[in-house]
Write a protein that holds these residues in place. Sequence first.
Motif, PDB file in Angstrom:
ATOM      1  N   SER C  97       0.810  -1.217   0.000  1.00  0.00           N
ATOM      2  CA  SER C  97       0.000   0.000   0.000  1.00  0.00           C
ATOM      3  C   SER C  97       0.840   1.263   0.000  1.00  0.00           C
ATOM      4  N   LEU C 141      -8.214   4.472  -3.946  1.00  0.00           N
ATOM      5  CA  LEU C 141      -8.916   3.212  -4.202  1.00  0.00           C
ATOM      6  C   LEU C 141      -7.926   2.055  -4.195  1.00  0.00           C
ATOM      7  N   CYS C 142      -6.747   2.340  -4.724  1.00  0.00           N
ATOM      8  CA  CYS C 142      -5.712   1.312  -4.762  1.00  0.00           C
ATOM      9  C   CYS C 142      -5.374   0.850  -3.343  1.00  0.00           C
ATOM     10  N   PHE C 144      -7.265   0.971  -0.681  1.00  0.00           N
ATOM     11  CA  PHE C 144      -8.371   0.165  -0.144  1.00  0.00           C
ATOM     12  C   PHE C 144      -8.367  -1.232  -0.733  1.00  0.00           C
ATOM     13  N   ALA C 145      -8.101  -1.303  -2.033  1.00  0.00           N
ATOM     14  CA  ALA C 145      -8.087  -2.606  -2.675  1.00  0.00           C
ATOM     15  C   ALA C 145      -7.017  -3.500  -2.078  1.00  0.00           C
ATOM     16  N   ILE C 146      -5.849  -2.925  -1.858  1.00  0.00           N
ATOM     17  CA  ILE C 146      -4.741  -3.750  -1.359  1.00  0.00           C
ATOM     18  C   ILE C 146      -4.947  -4.122   0.103  1.00  0.00           C
ATOM     19  N   SER C 148      -7.577  -4.521   1.737  1.00  0.00           N
ATOM     20  CA  SER C 148      -8.602  -5.541   1.980  1.00  0.00           C
ATOM     21  C   SER C 148      -8.071  -6.946   1.701  1.00  0.00           C
ATOM     22  N   LEU C 149      -6.938  -7.048   1.027  1.00  0.00           N
ATOM     23  CA  LEU C 149      -6.347  -8.369   0.833  1.00  0.00           C
ATOM     24  C   LEU C 149      -5.717  -8.902   2.116  1.00  0.00           C
ATOM     25  N   GLU C 181     -13.772  -2.204   7.019  1.00  0.00           N
ATOM     26  CA  GLU C 181     -13.427  -1.673   5.717  1.00  0.00           C
ATOM     27  C   GLU C 181     -14.569  -0.817   5.168  1.00  0.00           C
ATOM     28  N   GLY C 185     -14.192   3.147   4.412  1.00  0.00           N
ATOM     29  CA  GLY C 185     -14.420   3.766   3.114  1.00  0.00           C
ATOM     30  C   GLY C 185     -15.446   4.879   3.201  1.00  0.00           C
TER      31      GLY C 185
END
Lengths: 159, 401, 382, 163
Positions: C97, C141-142, C144-146, C148-149, C181, C185
Amino acid sequence: MGLEGQLTGTFVGTRLSDALNWARKYSLFQYPFVTACCGMEFMATACSHYDISRFGAEIPRFSPRQADLLFVVGTVSHKLAPVLRKVYDQMCDPKWVVAFGACASSGGFYDNYCTVQGIDTIIPVDVYIPGCPPRPEQVLDALMMLQEKIQAEPLEKQA
Amino acid sequence: MSEILIETEGGDLDSAPMNLQMGPSHPAMHGTIKMRVKLDGEIVQKTEVEVGYLHRGFEKSCESVTWSQVMPYTDRLNYVSPLCNNVGYCMAVEKLIGVRATERCEYIRIIMAESSRICDHLTCVGASAMELGGFTAFLYAIEAREELWRLTETVTGARLTHSYCRIGGLKDDLPVDFLPNYRVVEKKVRSLVADMHALLDRNRIFLDRMKDVGSMTAERALQWGFTGPVLRSTGSDYDVRKASPYMLYDRFDFEVPVGTKGDNYDRYLVRMEEIEQSFRIIDQCLKQMKPGPVNLEDGRLLLPPKDEVYGSIEGTIAHFKIIMDGIQVPPGEVYSYTEAGNGELGFYLVSTGEGRPYKCRVRPPCWSLMQGLHELLEGYQIADIVPTFGSVNMIGGECDR
Amino acid sequence: MLLLIALTLLKIVAIVLVFVMVVATLMTWADRKQSALIQDRIGPNRANIGNVRAAGLVHILADALKTLFKEDFVPRDANSALFGIAPFLAFVPALLSFAVIPVGDTWCPDGQIAVQNFRDVCLAGEPQSYFQISSMGAGLLCIFAIVSLGVYGSSIGGWASNNKYALIGGVRVSAQMVSYEVTMGLTLVGLLMIYQSVDLNEMVRAQGELLWGFVPKWGIIVQPLSFVLFFTAAIAETKRPPFDIPEAESELGAGYFIEYSAMRFALFTLSEYVASVLVAMMVTTLFLGGWQVPWLYGDGFHNPFTGELALALPYAVVKLIQVGAFCFKTILLCWFQLMIRWTLPRFRYDQLMRLGWKVILPLSLANVLITAVWLLWIDSPK
Amino acid sequence: MSKNVLERLQARFADQVEETHSNQGDDTAYVKRDKLVELLTFLRDDAELAFNLPVDLTVVDWYQKREPRFEVVYHLYSTTKKHRVRLKVRVDEDDARVPSSFPVWPGFDWFEREAWDLYGVRFEGHPNHTRIMMWEGFEGHPLRKDYPINKRQPLTTLLGEQK
């Protein structure tokens, strides 16, 4: 690891073992196996007045896998003995054991049908702390003795 | 423990309760308790408490030593408040013999027992705060306890296992500078206790974790044989010190705090208030007590002074007889009860007229508390086991003996 | 091309390996020292190299070396493949991140800049993003995407250990992280509406503007509620106390990583510290003005009331001050998290869920509404 | 008041009470075990007795000193009337069993299990009649006078011992 055998006695081997032992003695994560009265003094040792954390040994890990030092604090009865044995077996190498107090060391004055006469009848012990219960000063002394002992350990023992 | 308790309705998801074994070597179980917990998700459906991991053969050991040598064993019953046990045992033997300690001796016993009770409550409150993750309150509690221990050490010579009482007296009178020392310690402890109140009383997370968790009615608590702070938190005001005053407790003005719901928060408040009341009792003791002998003038019970032992043949013989044969206690049986840190501490002694106890039974308050513990836990969540168990204050040495 | 790769590698080393890892490791030390300070103790100080003790800093080295050479154990009944991969699944996303977080503004070649609308504008050539590993437009957004992994690592670790305590811990992790999460957001939506961008660097630049002519328009000032909610949710996301219910020492032993030893155990704990640093950096970027220093622009300090240049500084010095300011804010927030950790008791599982779904979520929705109303009717540009 | 308890008990269960005494101020009644549960229920429910706190239960082993060998000792207390009583039930070694008082007070649950574990007196009707202090598989009852104090039965293999 296999490497130790070849390195034993060489210059690199001794240096490596010194560095490793140094790291190990200052990073003793403990597993407190607390059963009885000595636990009160064990608490006192960990708290502000005596502060065992100065030696880097304050972090309790309640998972035996993550602990280096098993503090057996208090009387161990025959009913509890298999549990102690299991905890010891679950710990990852290298590991050390401290028998905290008279009961853990020898059974103390409980010379009767239900008390284990010293945990060294079940698991190997590195340092014994006398006293019923020992004073915190004695505990710190024992910890320093253990550190000396760790520093002196040869490489091949660490496999 | 294998039968399935939940019936899945509608049959959409297959679920079965999970059996979890907590302890004996589990951080929240004080090292000596095993719980088999049946979990429905996070909810505790059923618990089975198993004890006996610290069974040290108290009774059998006591039967093989003389009446005075039992004293160190009693220290290690409730090792958080050893002096309460000392006092309880001495009173039982004295009752069996039919003597009563001197007035000054009883005052000192009360002072020491009450200071022990303060240590007990401090440890309990501190430890349960720690298990909730509130480390700082724990450190304050232990610091306060440390102060009291140091004071006790000047009196008894030991930090934790004192063996201070003697049958018919005490090891020694209070040291000359006890009063000024006590005042210093009292001030420190009171300020630390005030800090604990400040940290915990209105801490939102602490309140949420403690309130309405692990509650019980007074009636049910009595059926299980609960005594002490746990019983009082349910609303029953049974306190041995008030109900049947022993020693000089009828001379003091103190209150018995009671709760209403019997939940964790009530137990916490009762314990904190009892600390306050114990200070009051000690204060009154220090005001009321007068100089005088602490030991009974009774050659059958107490060792002769050392210069007599070394200087006269009678003294040597008396010393030898008491040490080797023990105090001669007349045959009979007695049940004597005191209020210890956790509740009614009873000693049931049987003598056959020999120098050793024929039977030395102790009625541990924790034993009753543990057998009813599962009712405090069931229906709550797995995380609630921690504060509930902590606030009940199980002491392994006393419970399993 | 080669130069670009070398530059990116350099940035990765500088930001992730040097700054983040050092701060994360220092946090393990600060954790112990801070607790000692609060609890009236001394804390670790005995380890020494020669005569150097460095207030216990050497203990970190001892811990690391010991952990490296400890026996690495895989339980017999564990799913060894998943068991082995889980710590990396937890650790790698935490590190990834950092790729989009801007440590400083873009660099204008030759330092030829002008300040327009509280922003540095390059006069000559393309601006170079030297202070951000990857300057992608959808930076937020990137992240958040990472992030959440990260839940996979912990919950797989919990499941693969084949231990009931670990399983409970793993289940708690997934519930906690998934629900927080959502709230995390949503708390930021108000901010996005104000800055009208998800590009992190752009968001930071927007915070250089001044409100009423002199107050920097930092996120914490325009969205105070959102700041509190986001910070809370983000700490919950790191699984650090008081939100450490997945590992709740007093009830679960060590939670989802109870069976892990040696380096894998260290990876789990370290990834929590790394996550703490990430939280600190995100809060800095979004709410504390990122690399912004109040009234400092490319050419020097400006007088907030007149807008004139008050103290001219060389361009390189300005950049240095800005990067320094970013690091300082991050470290301050790390320390603040430690303070929280050592003063509050732990939540219970259902209380945590209630806090997330019934308190933070409605409040953040209300925040979105209020912001929308404000932007639409009161503060509308026309 | 204290005499009251014994008198009342004798009046109600004349045939069950063998003897009474009040040595050292402790009211004691020796009772037969036949109607023990009924007797205990009476002690609990009677308005003037109202023994609501089960205090203690233990066993005295009079090995080779008295016959019958065991005495089961109950201690009861009433928090409302503030009086105590001690009940004793004599049982023989060959027939060491007593009806369980668990239905009257759940608070004697573990006390009875302990008495079985350490003294070997059976409590008939107890819902979970198992050992509590010692482990399943332990041989003998350690608090009996004929059990040697240091006769150990280790559960684990001791170091340096072949097994």
